[in-house]
Design a protein around this motif. Structure first.
Motif, PDB file in Angstrom:
ATOM      1  N   SER A 110     -42.528 -38.945  -5.568  1.00  0.00           N
ATOM      2  CA  SER A 110     -41.247 -38.236  -5.641  1.00  0.00           C
ATOM      3  C   SER A 110     -41.465 -36.750  -5.938  1.00  0.00           C
ATOM      4  N   GLY A 111     -42.664 -36.246  -5.613  1.00  0.00           N
ATOM      5  CA  GLY A 111     -42.959 -34.838  -5.833  1.00  0.00           C
ATOM      6  C   GLY A 111     -43.314 -34.482  -7.254  1.00  0.00           C
ATOM      7  N   HIS A 112     -43.436 -35.484  -8.139  1.00  0.00           N
ATOM      8  CA  HIS A 112     -43.707 -35.210  -9.544  1.00  0.00           C
ATOM      9  C   HIS A 112     -45.207 -35.164  -9.824  1.00  0.00           C
ATOM     10  N   PRO A 113     -45.639 -34.244 -10.673  1.00  0.00           N
ATOM     11  CA  PRO A 113     -47.056 -34.191 -11.042  1.00  0.00           C
ATOM     12  C   PRO A 113     -47.391 -35.219 -12.107  1.00  0.00           C
ATOM     13  N   GLY A 114     -48.615 -35.689 -12.090  1.00  0.00           N
ATOM     14  CA  GLY A 114     -49.130 -36.556 -13.142  1.00  0.00           C
ATOM     15  C   GLY A 114     -50.589 -36.200 -13.350  1.00  0.00           C
ATOM     16  N   ILE A 115     -50.853 -35.263 -14.256  1.00  0.00           N
ATOM     17  CA  ILE A 115     -52.178 -34.676 -14.400  1.00  0.00           C
ATOM     18  C   ILE A 115     -52.698 -34.883 -15.821  1.00  0.00           C
ATOM     19  N   VAL A 116     -53.965 -35.230 -15.944  1.00  0.00           N
ATOM     20  CA  VAL A 116     -54.625 -35.349 -17.248  1.00  0.00           C
ATOM     21  C   VAL A 116     -55.880 -34.488 -17.224  1.00  0.00           C
TER      22      VAL A 116
ATOM     23  N   HIS B 121     -55.840 -37.434 -11.930  1.00  0.00           N
ATOM     24  CA  HIS B 121     -54.437 -37.655 -11.592  1.00  0.00           C
ATOM     25  C   HIS B 121     -54.034 -39.069 -11.984  1.00  0.00           C
ATOM     26  N   ILE B 122     -52.797 -39.219 -12.375  1.00  0.00           N
ATOM     27  CA  ILE B 122     -52.254 -40.528 -12.759  1.00  0.00           C
ATOM     28  C   ILE B 122     -52.087 -41.384 -11.508  1.00  0.00           C
ATOM     29  N   VAL B 123     -52.530 -42.636 -11.582  1.00  0.00           N
ATOM     30  CA  VAL B 123     -52.478 -43.551 -10.438  1.00  0.00           C
ATOM     31  C   VAL B 123     -51.606 -44.747 -10.789  1.00  0.00           C
ATOM     32  N   PRO B 124     -51.119 -45.483  -9.779  1.00  0.00           N
ATOM     33  CA  PRO B 124     -50.335 -46.682 -10.065  1.00  0.00           C
ATOM     34  C   PRO B 124     -51.134 -47.641 -10.943  1.00  0.00           C
ATOM     35  N   PRO B 125     -50.478 -48.309 -11.878  1.00  0.00           N
ATOM     36  CA  PRO B 125     -51.191 -49.220 -12.781  1.00  0.00           C
ATOM     37  C   PRO B 125     -51.780 -50.406 -12.025  1.00  0.00           C
TER      38      PRO B 125
END
Length: 431
Positions: A255-261, A279-283
């Motif tokens: 959805s265009g959202h960032p998920g960064i660690v 990057h955050i991935v699907p569980p």
């Protein structure tokens, strides 16, 4: 489920009811950055160069599982705040001398992100978007994890919570008033005199379980004293559109959202820093949290990210009671009552499978005494007696000349080896 009510004076009660007190997410790391004093003060992606003959550099082979929790109806992080790392990353760089290169290896290495003493803050933006809430957290100058504040409408992304909230380190300044970046590429880590920021050993998020090692300890760069800094940028999916659970972070880019660690470590001198970004991935279903999905994990309930299987029997060493002898044959032991599964058969429950255990009397070694016991039950079926069951080394269903031949070949040797932690110490039942 306990709920967050973070907003204080800024809170929208209707939106707050969607939040929850525990966030869990998986990360795949894909880039390493470096900075080195006044020589290269900004974080720059590691790349080929003269020091590695311009050869390609492999990306990290590293995954993580992050758990963050907060006091219900409060803003404080508490209890469980960890990052569990599995895999490796290298500091090989074409722009840095090879004597500083090192391969870092993590085996279910769990670091505690909650700094001793508390005062870490975790806040949600209730103002700009009640459906998708930005969550920005990073290490502040005092080592605590802090909410960095929503990117808008607060100029400079400063922390909007005024009760003990120390703003996280942004790009280029230690005042908490810079452009939101949280150690992104280009972040100034060292000023002209290599004193900013003072994050070396400040976070000191310690290793609390699992193992960590590096190939070049002499480089002075390691995680033995913990992770020095940490950053997380994400957006909470309050409608649970991904099916990950209420208010869990979106996978990166969804959805265009960032998920960064990002996490950082500094050299013992504080003059060199490395940042690893993922990057955050699907569980995924991963019962033992070793970053290997259950469906392809050769030890699904025992952490073993390396998946080492020395006897190639599709059972990892970590959960194999005979690591050098294949013993996962399908079927059951015939002529037995009750019927016994051949796989990992361990008749004396000592942690060593029959296939690698000719020590019938459990003396710690295979001797003439074991031969005498086997001879006394030769020709007997597996269920005839306990001695017959232990003497059926090849799990054929009865004690035969084949078992004698195996025993004879192992005279003078101990049973095993076994990958089970209880082998040779206390009785255990092989999984």
């Amino acid at each position: 489920m306990n709920k967050f009510l973070f907003g204080l004076a800024l809170c929208l009660p209707a939106a707050a009811s969607n939040a929850q007190s525990v966030l869990t997410f998986d990360v795949v790391f894909d880039q390493v950055y470096e900075a080195s004093g006044a020589f290269a003060p900004n974080l720059t992606p590691i790349a080929p160069g003269p020091f590695n003959s311009n050869q390609p550099i492999l990306p990290p082979n590293l995954k993580a599982h992050v758990v963050m929790s907060a006091v219900p109806s409060g803003t404080q992080l508490t209890a469980v705040n960890t990052i569990t790392l599995n895999g490796t990353f290298s500091t090989e760089s074409g722009n840095s001398p090879s004597n500083g290169w090192s391969v870092h290896t993590f085996d279910t290495a769990t670091f505690n992100l909650l700094k001793a003493g508390g005062n870490s803050n975790f806040a949600i933006d209730f103002v700009t978007n009640p459906n998708d809430w930005p969550t920005f957290i990073a290490t502040s100058a005092n080592g605590y994890l802090s909410d960095h504040g929503p990117a808008a409408p607060y100029p400079g992304a400063t922390c909007p919570y005024f009760f003990g909230c120390a703003s996280a380190q942004p790009a280029g300044t230690g005042s908490g008033a810079g452009t939101y970046a949280l150690f992104a590429s280009g972040t100034n880590i060292f000023n002209a005199v290599a004193t900013f920021p003072t994050l070396a050993n400040v976070g000191n998020y310690p290793l609390i379980s699992g193992t960590y090692s590096q190939s070049n300890a002499g480089s002075g760069l390691g995680f033995d004293n913990g992770i020095d800094a940490f950053a997380f940028q994400g957006v909470l999916d309050t409608t649970n559109s991904q099916g990950n659970g209420s208010s869990q972070p979106y996978p990166d880019g969804v959805s265009g959202h960032p998920g960064i660690v990002r996490f950082l470590t500094f050299s013992t001198t504080g003059n060199t820093a490395y940042m690893v970004q993922g990057h955050i991935v699907p569980p995924i279903a991963d019962t033992d949290v070793d970053s290997v999905a259950n469906g392809v994990d050769n030890c699904p309930t025992t952490p073993n990210w390396t998946q080492l299987d020395s006897d190639v029997d599709v059972r990892g060493n970590a959960c194999d009671n005979c690591t050098l002898v294949s013993n996962t044959a399908a079927g059951t032991v015939p002529n037995s009552a009750p019927v016994v599964n051949k796989s990992q058969l361990d008749s004396d429950s000592d942690g060593y499978g029959n296939a690698c255990d000719a020590d019938v009397n459990n003396s710690g070694g295979t001797t003439a005494s074991d031969y005498a016991i086997l001879r006394s039950v030769i020709g007997k079926i597996y269920s005839f007696s306990a001695n017959a069951a232990k003497s059926d080394i090849n799990a054929s269903g009865s004690v035969t000349a084949a078992d004698y031949a195996i025993l004879r070949s192992r005279i003078g040797t101990p049973p095993g080896p076994s990958g089970l932690a209880c082998a040779g110490t206390i009785p255990c039942v092989a999984p």
